[in-house]
Design an enzyme around this catalytic site. Structure first.
Site, PDB file in Angstrom:
ATOM      1  N   VAL A 101      11.569  24.242  22.489  1.00 34.26           N
ATOM      2  CA  VAL A 101      10.784  25.049  23.584  1.00 34.26           C
ATOM      3  C   VAL A 101      11.135  24.923  24.861  1.00 34.26           C
ATOM      4  CG1 VAL A 101       8.492  23.933  23.888  1.00 34.26           C
ATOM      5  CG2 VAL A 101       9.022  23.948  21.830  1.00 34.26           C
ATOM      6  N   ARG A 118      19.339  15.599  26.815  1.00 30.89           N
ATOM      7  CA  ARG A 118      20.408  14.502  26.456  1.00 30.89           C
ATOM      8  C   ARG A 118      22.317  14.639  26.907  1.00 30.89           C
ATOM      9  NH1 ARG A 118      19.802  13.782  20.082  1.00 30.89           N
ATOM     10  NH2 ARG A 118      19.706  16.174  20.595  1.00 30.89           N
ATOM     11  N   LYS A 149       3.159  15.962  20.064  1.00 36.62           N
ATOM     12  CA  LYS A 149       1.503  15.438  18.929  1.00 36.62           C
ATOM     13  C   LYS A 149       1.637  14.156  18.598  1.00 36.62           C
ATOM     14  CE  LYS A 149       4.608  18.801  16.573  1.00 36.62           C
ATOM     15  NZ  LYS A 149       5.271  19.821  16.292  1.00 36.62           N
ATOM     16  N   GLY A 171      17.032  27.145   9.044  1.00 38.80           N
ATOM     17  CA  GLY A 171      17.058  26.748  10.012  1.00 38.80           C
ATOM     18  C   GLY A 171      14.725  25.862  10.360  1.00 38.80           C
ATOM     19  N   LYS A 199      -1.812  16.245  14.272  1.00 31.61           N
ATOM     20  CA  LYS A 199      -2.346  17.354  14.678  1.00 31.61           C
ATOM     21  C   LYS A 199      -3.607  17.403  14.439  1.00 31.61           C
ATOM     22  CE  LYS A 199       1.794  20.085  14.835  1.00 31.61           C
ATOM     23  NZ  LYS A 199       2.210  20.974  13.328  1.00 31.61           N
TER      24      LYS A 199
HETATM   25  N1  LIG Z   1      10.514  23.591  18.456  1.00 31.53           N
HETATM   26  C1  LIG Z   1       8.760  24.017  18.269  1.00 31.53           C
HETATM   27  O1  LIG Z   1       8.249  24.935  17.857  1.00 31.53           O
HETATM   28  C2  LIG Z   1       7.716  23.191  18.908  1.00 31.53           C
HETATM   29  C3  LIG Z   1       5.990  23.344  18.292  1.00 31.53           C
HETATM   30  C4  LIG Z   1       5.561  22.815  19.309  1.00 31.53           C
HETATM   31  C5  LIG Z   1       5.934  21.352  19.347  1.00 31.53           C
HETATM   32  N2  LIG Z   1       7.129  21.231  19.142  1.00 31.53           N
HETATM   33  C6  LIG Z   1       7.661  19.792  19.923  1.00 31.53           C
HETATM   34  O2  LIG Z   1       7.901  19.572  21.630  1.00 31.53           O
HETATM   35  C7  LIG Z   1       8.780  18.907  21.596  1.00 31.53           C
HETATM   36  C8  LIG Z   1      10.127  19.412  21.623  1.00 31.53           C
HETATM   37  O3  LIG Z   1      10.856  20.154  20.932  1.00 31.53           O
HETATM   38  P1  LIG Z   1      11.775  21.230  20.184  1.00 31.53           P
HETATM   39  O4  LIG Z   1      11.652  21.914  19.120  1.00 31.53           O
HETATM   40  O5  LIG Z   1      12.063  21.615  21.220  1.00 31.53           O
HETATM   41  O6  LIG Z   1      12.994  20.070  20.210  1.00 31.53           O
HETATM   42  P2  LIG Z   1      14.296  20.357  19.975  1.00 31.53           P
HETATM   43  O7  LIG Z   1      14.976  21.818  20.101  1.00 31.53           O
HETATM   44  O8  LIG Z   1      15.222  19.258  19.886  1.00 31.53           O
HETATM   45  O9  LIG Z   1      14.823  19.764  21.917  1.00 31.53           O
HETATM   46  C9  LIG Z   1      14.833  18.358  22.936  1.00 31.53           C
HETATM   47  C10 LIG Z   1      15.172  18.283  24.237  1.00 31.53           C
HETATM   48  O10 LIG Z   1      15.443  17.027  24.034  1.00 31.53           O
HETATM   49  C11 LIG Z   1      16.720  16.551  24.665  1.00 31.53           C
HETATM   50  N3  LIG Z   1      17.328  15.010  24.177  1.00 31.53           N
HETATM   51  C12 LIG Z   1      16.220  14.208  22.384  1.00 31.53           C
HETATM   52  N4  LIG Z   1      17.072  12.901  22.982  1.00 31.53           N
HETATM   53  C13 LIG Z   1      16.747  13.486  24.808  1.00 31.53           C
HETATM   54  C14 LIG Z   1      17.254  11.960  25.343  1.00 31.53           C
HETATM   55  N5  LIG Z   1      17.413  11.016  25.422  1.00 31.53           N
HETATM   56  N6  LIG Z   1      16.955  12.041  26.730  1.00 31.53           N
HETATM   57  C15 LIG Z   1      16.900  13.381  27.828  1.00 31.53           C
HETATM   58  N7  LIG Z   1      16.695  14.371  26.749  1.00 31.53           N
HETATM   59  C16 LIG Z   1      16.862  14.064  25.039  1.00 31.53           C
HETATM   60  C17 LIG Z   1      17.799  17.182  23.704  1.00 31.53           C
HETATM   61  O11 LIG Z   1      18.595  17.285  24.580  1.00 31.53           O
HETATM   62  P3  LIG Z   1      20.195  18.038  24.333  1.00 31.53           P
HETATM   63  O12 LIG Z   1      19.775  19.315  24.246  1.00 31.53           O
HETATM   64  O13 LIG Z   1      20.659  17.687  25.229  1.00 31.53           O
HETATM   65  O14 LIG Z   1      19.869  17.532  22.851  1.00 31.53           O
HETATM   66  C18 LIG Z   1      16.770  18.750  23.782  1.00 31.53           C
HETATM   67  O15 LIG Z   1      17.053  19.795  24.983  1.00 31.53           O
HETATM   68  C19 LIG Z   1       8.593  17.958  20.350  1.00 31.53           C
HETATM   69  O16 LIG Z   1       7.702  16.947  20.876  1.00 31.53           O
HETATM   70  C20 LIG Z   1       8.326  19.068  19.572  1.00 31.53           C
HETATM   71  O17 LIG Z   1       7.458  18.493  17.932  1.00 31.53           O
HETATM   72  C21 LIG Z   1       8.245  22.198  18.754  1.00 31.53           C
END
Ligand SMILES: NC(=O)c1ccc[n+]([C@@H]2O[C@H](COP(=O)([O-])OP(=O)(O)OC[C@H]3O[C@@H](n4cnc5c(N)ncnc54)[C@H](OP(=O)(O)O)[C@@H]3O)[C@@H](O)[C@H]2O)c1
Length: 437
Positions: free
Chosen positions: A17, A45, A106, A188, A206
């Site tokens: 995101v 991270r 969420k 994935g 949600k």
């Molecule tokens: N994916 C979707 O389609 C979607 C849809 C609706 C809502 N969401 C929500 O959006 C949020 C993000 O989801 P995502 O899918 O984008 O997750 P993601 O791809 O796993 O990305 C998570 C990000 O957070 C960073 N991170 C993790 N631990 C950290 C820490 N301790 N300190 C600093 N940064 C940290 C990671 O860093 P690195 O990149 O360096 O590993 C990565 O950039 C979540 O709450 C999810 O529930 C996601």
């Protein structure tokens, strides 16, 4: 809140995101905000991780909490995830200093929504979260703002794309749950640890958030009844199909008297139910409200683009000086909690695994009759050659769930019954009965 010349933004989390948001905001000609949404700093991270977007122009923070504390940032966009840990800390720090927060998280909102809303009211920092429910499907704002003139009676939805994808694949490919899940993980579409999705927890977060807004009550995750899709078999899908139903993981919040019942669980939907045709990873929500009537929302519940679009819309609200209380009304106006355990009535599906011998169906019917439950339909499939057991399914006329549970106990104790009965509710197709029009 007044309109701003520009918003200075810090993004914590640059994954699916966060990366999508940067792409949306920072293209050669920004598609939203006319250049007034200015990303100034980012955190993730691992700084050296290869990313699809160039982050060299932004100030980097190893710790998202330090980013949140940066005084010249107007909005923290939290896209890390998780109900606690760095996401929560960063959001708290930003709100405490009166900065705004936009998040897609969420889990954080379902578990800690009330305290974050309190913090927001104390300092004036807003917290917006359109992307947290339904990804790109604009349901949060619709319920919070567009439906403020109606009384919501019921809100049900397919709010987890992974589960809907798995169930759809099982139905269309005829493969069993474990095989479809393994494929989804390889492609994935499902996490390596799929528990949050398949266990129903993500959808529960949600519906908890939506229920708080729709029913003007404080979010109350502890009172969501949660059941996932892990125990659904191909037999369930096939047999339900033969009876005219499709199985979906339905998240539902319903007003019952002065209380609200909250559930996530597999349910049977007749083929003409508005949610029955939602296949694959799509999300959908159905709202029954008085006097507006029934509304249906369908959209992409996940993915970089759709989710970033919802985050960007929240940023636009802040830029234009919009964005009210977190759950649509000040905490003081919200009921203590959207909790209820009202007695449940309705039609149900029951699947039995029985030893194929004469008299079983009569014995099962007898157990149901003892609880005054009438059978609506009964279906037995021919036993596979050499199979010691056979699945049979039935649907009931409207009855109390407690009576059905009592009948199920009797049925389970029959010698010919090989496994505990599996019960699922049937969601009625008609709109909630409390209608003005
Ligand atoms: N994916 C979707 O389609 C979607 C849809 C609706 C809502 N969401 C929500 O959006 C949020 C993000 O989801 P995502 O899918 O984008 O997750 P993601 O791809 O796993 O990305 C998570 C990000 O957070 C960073 N991170 C993790 N631990 C950290 C820490 N301790 N300190 C600093 N940064 C940290 C990671 O860093 P690195 O990149 O360096 O590993 C990565 O950039 C979540 O709450 C999810 O529930 C996601």
């Amino acid at each position: 809140m007044s309109q701003k010349k520009e918003l200075r933004i810090g993004i914590a989390g640059l994954g699916v995101v966060g990366g999508g948001l940067l792409k949306l905001l920072e293209g050669p000609s920004p598609r939203v905000g006319g250049g007034r949404l200015k990303v100034v700093a980012v955190s993730a991270r691992n700084r050296s991780r290869k990313r699809d977007v160039d982050i060299s122009a932004y100030e980097w923070f190893d710790d998202p909490v330090d980013l949140a504390a940066k005084q010249d940032i107007d909005v923290l966009v939290e896209l890390i995830g998780g109900s606690d840990g760095p996401a929560k800390k960063a959001v708290e720090i930003a709100l405490k200093r009166g900065a705004h927060v936009v998040t897609a998280n969420k889990a954080l909102l379902a578990m800690h929504g009330e305290e974050l809303a309190a913090l927001s009211e104390e300092t004036g920092g807003r917290i917006l979260f359109e992307a947290a429910v339904g990804g790109g499907m604009p349901i949060v704002k619709a319920v919070k703002e567009s439906l403020a003139g109606s009384l919501v009676y019921a809100l049900s939805g397919i709010l987890n794309g992974t589960c809907n994808y798995l169930l759809s694949e099982m139905e269309t490919s005829g493969r069993k749950y474990e095989d479809v899940l393994a494929d989804a993980q390889r492609l994935g579409y499902a996490e390596a640890d799929p528990t949050m999705d398949v266990g129903g927890f993500d959808a529960a977060h949600k519906i908890c958030i939506l229920a708080a807004i729709a029913f003007r009550a404080r979010p109350d995750f502890a009172h969501v009844g949660i059941e996932g899709v892990e125990a659904i078999t191909l037999d369930d899908i096939r047999l339900a199909g033969k009876l005219g139903y499709r199985i979906k993981l339905v998240a539902k919040a319903e007003r019952i008297g002065e209380a609200v019942s909250l559930h996530v669980r597999p349910a049977l939907l007749a083929f003409d139910h508005p949610l029955a045709s939602i296949m694959g990873s799509l999300n959908a929500a159905l709202v029954d409200a008085d006097p507006v009537g029934r509304l249906t929302f369908i959209g992409r519940g996940a993915g970089a683009g759709p989710t970033a679009s919802a985050v960007a819309a929240d940023l636009m609200d802040l830029l234009e000086g919009r964005g009210g209380p977190a759950f649509g009304a000040p905490l003081g106006e919200l009921a203590p909690a959207a909790r209820a355990q009202p007695e449940e009535r309705g039609r149900f599906y029951m699947r039995l695994i029985v030893n194929d011998r004469p008299g079983v169906i009569a014995a099962v019917s007898d157990c149901l009759a003892k609880e005054k439950i009438s059978i609506e339909s009964f279906l037995q499939m021919p036993a596979a050659p050499d199979a010691p057991t056979v699945p049979i399914v039935l649907t009931t006329q409207p009855c109390a769930r407690v009576a059905l549970d009592a009948a199920a106990k009797r049925i389970e104790s029959l010698e010919a019954v090989a496994a505990p009965p599996r019960i699922m509710p049937i969601e009625e197709t008609d709109a909630h009965p409390h209608f003005w029009n």
